[in-house]
Each structure stands twice: as C-alpha cells, then as structure tokens.
Write a protein that holds these residues in place. Structure first.
Motif, PDB file in Angstrom:
ATOM      1  N   UNK A   1       0.904  -1.139  -0.130  1.00 33.12           N
ATOM      2  CA  UNK A   1       0.170   0.001  -0.112  1.00 33.12           C
ATOM      3  C   UNK A   1       0.755   1.104   0.013  1.00 33.12           C
ATOM      4  N   UNK A   2       0.488   2.301  -0.731  1.00 32.49           N
ATOM      5  CA  UNK A   2       1.460   3.425  -1.138  1.00 32.49           C
ATOM      6  C   UNK A   2       0.376   4.369  -1.187  1.00 32.49           C
ATOM      7  N   UNK A   3       1.062   5.735  -0.795  1.00 32.25           N
ATOM      8  CA  UNK A   3       0.220   7.075  -0.923  1.00 32.25           C
ATOM      9  C   UNK A   3       1.150   8.252  -0.755  1.00 32.25           C
ATOM     10  N   UNK A   4       0.718   9.420  -1.167  1.00 29.63           N
ATOM     11  CA  UNK A   4       1.695  10.639  -1.304  1.00 29.63           C
ATOM     12  C   UNK A   4       1.930  11.122   0.068  1.00 29.63           C
ATOM     13  N   UNK A   5       1.332  10.928   1.148  1.00 28.23           N
ATOM     14  CA  UNK A   5       1.738  11.191   2.503  1.00 28.23           C
ATOM     15  C   UNK A   5       0.315  11.870   3.182  1.00 28.23           C
TER      16      UNK A   5
ATOM     17  N   UNK B   1       2.637  18.046  -5.216  1.00 29.42           N
ATOM     18  CA  UNK B   1       1.908  16.715  -5.623  1.00 29.42           C
ATOM     19  C   UNK B   1       2.558  16.148  -6.777  1.00 29.42           C
ATOM     20  N   UNK B   2       2.410  16.867  -7.962  1.00 28.74           N
ATOM     21  CA  UNK B   2       3.061  16.107  -9.107  1.00 28.74           C
ATOM     22  C   UNK B   2       4.214  15.292  -8.910  1.00 28.74           C
TER      23      UNK B   2
ATOM     24  N   UNK C   1      -3.973  11.585  -9.076  1.00 27.02           N
ATOM     25  CA  UNK C   1      -3.809  10.331  -8.250  1.00 27.02           C
ATOM     26  C   UNK C   1      -4.818   9.264  -8.539  1.00 27.02           C
ATOM     27  N   UNK C   2      -6.248   9.552  -8.920  1.00 25.51           N
ATOM     28  CA  UNK C   2      -6.820   8.457  -9.293  1.00 25.51           C
ATOM     29  C   UNK C   2      -6.561   8.087 -10.796  1.00 25.51           C
ATOM     30  N   UNK C   3      -6.153   8.680 -11.591  1.00 27.68           N
ATOM     31  CA  UNK C   3      -5.726   8.409 -12.981  1.00 27.68           C
ATOM     32  C   UNK C   3      -4.310   7.503 -12.838  1.00 27.68           C
ATOM     33  N   UNK C   4      -3.415   7.686 -11.843  1.00 23.13           N
ATOM     34  CA  UNK C   4      -2.189   7.035 -11.860  1.00 23.13           C
ATOM     35  C   UNK C   4      -2.827   5.516 -11.266  1.00 23.13           C
ATOM     36  N   UNK C   5      -3.628   5.608 -10.349  1.00 16.77           N
ATOM     37  CA  UNK C   5      -4.047   4.300  -9.746  1.00 16.77           C
ATOM     38  C   UNK C   5      -4.924   3.341 -10.461  1.00 16.77           C
ATOM     39  N   UNK C   6      -5.704   4.136 -11.533  1.00 14.23           N
ATOM     40  CA  UNK C   6      -6.331   3.075 -12.530  1.00 14.23           C
ATOM     41  C   UNK C   6      -5.249   2.600 -13.431  1.00 14.23           C
ATOM     42  N   UNK C   7      -4.113   3.007 -13.447  1.00 14.17           N
ATOM     43  CA  UNK C   7      -3.009   2.639 -14.466  1.00 14.17           C
ATOM     44  C   UNK C   7      -2.039   1.537 -13.780  1.00 14.17           C
ATOM     45  N   UNK C   8      -2.047   1.816 -12.474  1.00 16.33           N
ATOM     46  CA  UNK C   8      -0.689   0.979 -11.940  1.00 16.33           C
ATOM     47  C   UNK C   8      -1.362   0.128 -10.709  1.00 16.33           C
ATOM     48  N   UNK C   9      -2.334   0.439 -10.200  1.00 17.83           N
ATOM     49  CA  UNK C   9      -2.891  -0.435  -8.835  1.00 17.83           C
ATOM     50  C   UNK C   9      -3.745  -1.545  -9.059  1.00 17.83           C
ATOM     51  N   UNK C  10      -3.667  -2.399  -8.074  1.00 11.72           N
ATOM     52  CA  UNK C  10      -4.485  -3.517  -8.224  1.00 11.72           C
ATOM     53  C   UNK C  10      -5.876  -3.264  -7.135  1.00 11.72           C
ATOM     54  N   UNK C  11      -5.307  -2.531  -6.309  1.00 14.08           N
ATOM     55  CA  UNK C  11      -6.386  -2.038  -5.157  1.00 14.08           C
ATOM     56  C   UNK C  11      -6.577  -0.598  -5.065  1.00 14.08           C
ATOM     57  N   UNK C  12      -7.577   0.009  -4.976  1.00 21.06           N
ATOM     58  CA  UNK C  12      -7.497   1.497  -4.845  1.00 21.06           C
ATOM     59  C   UNK C  12      -8.565   1.785  -3.473  1.00 21.06           C
TER      60      UNK C  12
END
Length: 268
Positions: A95-99, A118-119, A153-164
């Motif tokens: 699990x990872x996030x921007x802080x 943020x970017x 962040x949602x766009x990146x998650x849609x690309x690389x994440x298994x769970x959001x």
C-alpha cells in the motif's frame, strides 16, 4: 461482477511485544484476510520487520497501509516491497500514498528533505511501482494498493494499482459514489474502504484523534460504521452493492468485536 468480500486490520504496535503478538494471532483466528501496519516512523518498528514477523506467526496476508512515499527513495520502497513479497511467498501487498496531512512537520523533524509538490510525489509513486515490477520480473506480481483522492492520483491508480482506497474524511456518500464510478467499470481493480470510526471510537493511526464521529454520521460519511454488528453488516453489504467496495479495513481495537460480521460476510 461482484467481488467477494475480504477484510483487513490495521494493527500498529502500541503495547509490549508479547501483547501485540497475541493480538496478531487472535486476528488470524478471526477470519480476517490481511494484517496491515501504518507507516509512522519512530512511533513503532519499521513496517518491513513487523510484517515479516506477522507472516512468520500466521498465514495472513500482510501489507502496508500505507507507505508514505516522501519518507524513502522509490528504489528503497520497491526493494523492501519486493523482498517482503519473496519472504512471505507472495502474501505481501504494497500500500502506498503521497503522505498524510502534517507530513511536512514529520520530515522536517527527522532532517529529511521537504515534501515535494503533488505532481512530484505522484511521479515518485509511479517510479516505485515501475521499479517493483522490474524487481518482480515476469514470474511475480506484488499487489499494489494506492490511497488516492484527487483526479491525477486516481488516474495513476487506474493505471498501476490492483487495489484503490480513497483518502476520505467527512465526504458524504454521494461524493464517494462519484469517485468510485470510474473504477467500477474496471473489473480488475478492487475498491477498498478504510473505516477508522466504529460507533464513537476512532482507530489509532487511521484518523486524526480529533475526528468527530457524530459529525461523520451527520454527513453520511463512509468513514464510520455503527457499533452494532448486525447494523454494520447491513451497511457493509449496502456499500458493496451500491458503490462497489469489497475490501473493508478496520482498526485492531474493533477486530474481535467485528469477527462475527467478518465470518458471516466472508463466508468463513
């Protein structure tokens, strides 16, 4: 297609070690699928050793909830995640996030560089996941869970994440439904909901201690559940049917009280 339920527990080490280990074993015996630890440096041991300990004690899946990306270079986070995936024989989820809010003060207190904009933080997460995929190679896939809120962040998650999971506070149900809509069209992404508040109790390291449970209930926020297990089970089912959440994460203080709910809904 409706995903089956699964349930995780955030279990920071806030007691002596034997008491924490006993709690971990009880969680494993209560039907939960995953034990998670937060990333709060110097308030407890580092996530990697804690999760390796849990994996040795139990057959639970383990994960970070969540790595705060500004604390480490991307390669270091990816290396630790890949190592945990190997040592747990595939039971680790990164699990990872921007802080979290206030991380600027934490970094300054520890003599670390200031939080990038943020970017750049999102770019760090992308680099972390890409490095993890390189380390995993073709024969391993360490699941990635991203904590997100804003559109980039949602766009990146849609690309690389298994769970959001959405970094929520007092946002009302309708607003969260809109956030989840895009992900419901992607059957490969699991939607997770962290519930830090049960009744009038707030889970440590999952929400700010000043969180107001009554205000969350008044706002119809999804970060709170009733403390009555039957009512909570009904609400959990509603959130899967109406919004698509299938993975629910609670604080360790609620784990035993909600074990019957978990057993019923997860079919254990």
């Amino acid at each position: 297609m409706t995903r089956p339920f699964r349930f995780g527990v955030v279990a920071p080490l806030r007691t002596d070690l034997p008491t924490w280990r006993d709690r971990v074993r009880r969680i494993a015996d209560s039907g939960y699928s995953t034990l998670l630890v937060p990333d709060f440096p110097q308030m407890q041991p580092a996530p990697g050793p804690m999760l390796a300990t849990v994996a040795a004690l139990t057959d639970l899946r383990v994960g970070t909830w969540v790595y705060a990306s500004p604390f480490r270079p991307p390669w270091l986070t990816a290396w630790e995640a890949h190592s945990l995936s190997l040592l747990t024989e595939g039971r680790f989820e990164m699990g990872i996030g921007t802080g979290r809010p206030g991380i600027e003060d934490e970094l300054r207190d520890k003599g670390l560089p200031a939080v990038p904009p943020p970017n750049e933080r999102l770019a760090q997460i992308r680099e972390t996941v890409e490095t993890l995929r390189d380390l995993d190679g073709p024969d391993r896939h360490t699941p990635v869970a991203m904590a997100v809120f804003g559109p980039k962040a949602r766009a990146l998650a849609a690309e690389v994440a298994d769970t959001v999971t959405f970094a929520l506070g007092d946002q009302p149900r309708g607003e969260v439904e809109l956030l989840a809509r895009d992900f419901r069209t992607n059957g490969d992404i699991e939607l997770a909901l962290a519930v830090p508040v049960i009744g009038d109790s707030v889970a440590p390291h999952m929400a700010h201690p000043s969180t107001n449970p009554a205000a969350l209930r008044a706002a119809d926020a999804l970060t709170v559940l009733p403390d009555d297990p039957a009512a909570a089970a009904e609400e959990i089912q509603r959130r899967r049917e109406e919004i698509g959440f299938s993975y629910f994460v609670f604080g360790a203080d609620f784990a035993e009280r909600f074990a019957p709910v978990v057993a019923e809904l997860a079919g254990r």
